[in-house]
Design an enzyme around this catalytic site. Structure first.
Site, PDB file in Angstrom:
ATOM      1  N   ASP A  38       0.857  -2.798   5.233  1.00  0.00           N
ATOM      2  CA  ASP A  38      -0.528  -2.655   6.089  1.00  0.00           C
ATOM      3  C   ASP A  38      -0.260  -2.068   7.421  1.00  0.00           C
ATOM      4  O   ASP A  38       0.664  -2.256   8.124  1.00  0.00           O
ATOM      5  CB  ASP A  38      -0.859  -4.083   6.479  1.00  0.00           C
ATOM      6  CG  ASP A  38      -2.262  -4.451   7.020  1.00  0.00           C
ATOM      7  OD1 ASP A  38      -3.187  -3.950   6.614  1.00  0.00           O
ATOM      8  OD2 ASP A  38      -2.055  -4.776   8.243  1.00  0.00           O
ATOM      9  N   GLU A  65      -0.019   2.113   4.006  1.00  0.00           N
ATOM     10  CA  GLU A  65      -1.375   2.363   4.561  1.00  0.00           C
ATOM     11  C   GLU A  65      -1.484   3.093   5.779  1.00  0.00           C
ATOM     12  O   GLU A  65      -1.230   2.708   6.772  1.00  0.00           O
ATOM     13  CB  GLU A  65      -1.957   1.006   4.922  1.00  0.00           C
ATOM     14  CG  GLU A  65      -3.730   1.151   5.115  1.00  0.00           C
ATOM     15  CD  GLU A  65      -4.372   0.056   5.670  1.00  0.00           C
ATOM     16  OE1 GLU A  65      -5.416  -0.327   5.305  1.00  0.00           O
ATOM     17  OE2 GLU A  65      -3.636  -0.724   6.295  1.00  0.00           O
TER      18      GLU A  65
END
Length: 702
Positions: A350, A386
């Site tokens: 993330d 990401e």
């Protein structure tokens, strides 16, 4: 207690970190460079009463450690750290606050919000410069000493090649909470992932890899609970080692291991979505529950010259300081723990751009990337980033080092715009079909580095992409101000649900065309759980706080004839991808000639003519034919032809002068399985649809 607690701890060892049971007792080790003393706090079996407080007797290289003889698995404990409370210098020690061990492998339950969790006095005019003396232990979950032994038997990682990988993004709770065919106590837990019905569904689809949204223990944010909502997604970590307690059934930690083992037995990999960019404690006004109380100045990135405040490149109030060697060690230890103790096959990071930040900003040669890529365990796993955060220079798509794949939002947006009928999209669409070589074809990276998707947990589901023009996030309680406003979606005539047959047919064709694009583009395809049968979030494109039927996968809806048809269609797409290497992600294609007249890739218009430079720039062109070819590991050449019509009306396509016979493998506008021979030299392609041809019929369609 089943043993006598001594008056003092033995010195123990500074390694391994955390609480480690050795059969005769437990060794405790925790990092803090700035603490003056750290206490180990022992609790009764219910976790309500602190029965002993023992200082860790030794500190080696800034690792505080001690050994508790005769203690064992099941022991509940916490930590208290003594040191200066001087926020202006970045120090926020407060021994009145119980702290979670950063290496805790299991938590006793959820955090319960109380004013005592805060290191400062709430309501004080001095805000976080004040000091609170209340004990926070009653509100904080306790760490639990665990026994790691598990019989893995003959478990082996499937090690699916990247070029063969098809990812299925799922939420542990959401994927099973509405399954009536499971016992109530198993729904929403790891145990449900091991259920044969779920595994059979994955096998029928043909997906190779399940990517689970965060499974680490996470916080239920106070502001959400105040609105009657919950943190559903889980991007607010309480622990980097302990699973979310609500995802565990009576089998405890072994439920997760058993799920991984059974998925592996079916040849399916398991990837975890992990959050190392920030913690759940927020900014300077947040609670003191772990890192802030142990060594705030080491664990977090603070504003130089004004260390009272946190650098916030994550949008979550703080940024974990992975540039610090001990913090980086903790992240690496966490990753190896999941990989080795739970046999996890890879990780999706993330806000990966945050992890790659050094003093001068994002650096693909940062310590974080270097540490992973040299690690003999982690470097062999699937690694996905990401590639953005909200800090300066935070958009880094295509700039990660070799060895990492990246979520490609340009693929998502470009594919949505092309099939919506936007002008000037043909050239960009071709680039996305080609593995986004404009972004990834450098440093000997492969097309698989592009994770291709049209829907993920963050944004509209695929059904909502074709059903809503605007976001509908009213249920989030933020007056519609949250979530992206531009979704490149279209409702095709009516906003939301409709009984209009024409609109439903059009939506279905666009949806099927997008799915074909994801599966047949070079790169690594990713499917959002439920998109295979039309799951909707009712237009909510930011359902992070919707732990309810807005977010849950509705398996009843999956049983309708339309849903079953779409599921079967997705299975056919994936089967075709698996059967033709020309549809996979082995290498970037450059138009190289494989045999006279046959190149590895070529582009044509609907007349069968190669596209000129001027034709590529035609803003109103919405038709495209792409031919790809591969030697298939031998002398025979596989040739695949995709005829693409993003216009509204049917269009006649003339086959390029390559072969006399083509076999129709797929028409996204119809349901039935196709394997018919085509000799006419032309074909009519319906609007908003794709037809796929090849020079052979795979066994799966015979």
């Amino acid at each position: 207690m089943f043993f006598e607690i001594p008056d003092r701890l033995m010195p123990g060892h500074p390694f391994p970190m955390g609480a480690t049971y050795d059969g005769q007792g437990v060794n405790f080790a925790v990092f803090s460079a700035n603490a003056g003393k750290i206490d180990l706090c022992i609790f009764d079996a219910a976790g309500r009463k602190e029965v002993a407080r023992l200082p860790l007797p030794d500190c080696t290289n800034e690792i505080w450690h001690g050994y508790l003889p005769e203690a064992g698995p099941g022991l509940l404990y916490g930590l208290r750290a003594h040191g200066p409370y001087d926020p202006h210098r970045g120090h926020r020690f407060n021994p009145n606050k119980l702290l979670i061990d950063p290496y805790a492998k299991l938590l006793s339950g959820p955090l319960r919000w109380a004013d005592a969790l805060f290191g400062y006095r709430l309501g004080s005019p001095r805000v976080d410069l004040s000091f609170d003396r209340r004990d926070s232990a009653p509100a904080l979950p306790k760490a639990v000493v665990v026994e790691e032994a598990f019989n893995w038997g003959d478990d082996r990682r499937p090690c699916v090649p990247w070029s063969k990988t098809v990812i299925y993004e799922a939420h542990v709770r959401g994927i099973s909470i509405m399954r009536d065919d499971l016992r109530a106590d198993l729904r929403g837990t790891f145990a449900a992932l091991a259920n044969p019905r779920f595994i059979d569904h994955l096998l029928k689809l043909g997906v190779t890899t399940v990517e689970l949204m965060p499974v680490n223990a996470f916080m239920q944010d106070h502001f959400l609970l105040g609105r009657g909502l919950r943190n559903y997604w889980g991007y607010s970590p309480l622990s980097f080692f302990a699973p979310e307690p609500t995802y565990l059934s009576k089998g405890g930690l072994h439920d997760m291991r058993m799920a991984v083992r059974r998925l592996h037995a079916a040849g399916i990999e398991v990837i975890l979505d992990v959050v190392y960019n920030h913690t759940s404690s927020g900014n300077e006004k947040g609670p003191t529950i772990c890192f802030r109380g142990l060594d705030n100045a080491s664990y977090f990135r603070l504003v130089p010259g004004n260390e009272r405040y946190y650098i916030n490149e994550t949008g979550c109030g703080n940024t974990l300081n992975v540039s610090h060697p001990r913090v980086l060690q903790m992240v690496m230890d966490s990753l190896r723990y999941w990989a080795e103790s739970y046999h996890i096959d890879g990780f999706r990071f993330d806000l990966g751009a945050t992890l790659g930040r050094e003093g001068a900003g994002f650096d693909p040669g940062s310590g974080f990337f270097d540490a992973i890529l040299q690690d003999p365990v982690l470097s062999r796993l699937k690694l996905i980033s990401e590639p953005w955060d909200i800090g300066p220079g935070g958009y880094q798509l295509g700039n990660h080092p070799p060895g990492f794949a990246e979520w490609n939002d340009k693929f998502r947006d470009g594919v949505r715009r092309f099939w919506r009928g936007d002008s000037g999209q043909r050239a960009d669409f071709a680039a996305r079909l080609s593995g986004s070589a404009d972004l990834f074809n450098r440093r000997h990276r492969k097309p698989w580095a592009s994770i291709n998707y049209v829907a993920s947990h963050d944004g509209f589901t695929l059904q909502d992409v074709v059903s809503y023009t605007e976001k509908h996030n009213e249920a989030n309680g933020e007056n519609g101000n949250d979530g992206h406003s531009e979704n490149y979606s279209a409702n095709w005539g009516v906003e939301g649900p409709t009984d209009g047959r024409g609109i439903l047919e059009l939506r279905n064709r666009v949806r099927r065309a997008m799915l074909a694009t994801v599966m047949f583009a070079q790169g690594t395809p990713m499917l959002l759980a439920g998109d295979e049968f039309g799951r909707t979030q009712r237009g909510n494109n930011n359902a992070y706080c919707q732990d309810n039927e807005i977010s849950w996968v509705d398996w009843h809806a999956a049983q309708t004839p339309e849903a079953k048809s779409l599921t079967a269609y997705v299975g056919r797409l994936i089967t075709l991808r698996h059967n033709f290497e020309a549809m996979q992600a082995q290498r970037f294609l450059h138009g190289d000639e494989l045999e006279p007249g046959i190149r590895d890739v070529a582009w044509y218009d609907e007349r069968g003519k190669e596209l000129s430079s001027d034709a590529w720039q035609n803003p109103e062109a919405r038709a495209l034919t792409v031919q790809r070819a591969n030697t298939n590991g031998g002398d025979a050449i596989d040739i695949v032809l995709m005829c693409i019509n993003a216009g509204h009306d049917p269009l006649s396509f003339i086959f390029p002068d390559l072969l006399s016979t083509w076999y129709l493998l797929l028409d996204s506008a119809v349901d039935e399985t196709l394997a018919q021979e085509m000799r006419d030299g032309s074909v009519e392609v319906q609007g908003h649809s794709v037809m796929v041809f090849a020079n052979r019929i795979p066994k799966a369609l015979r």
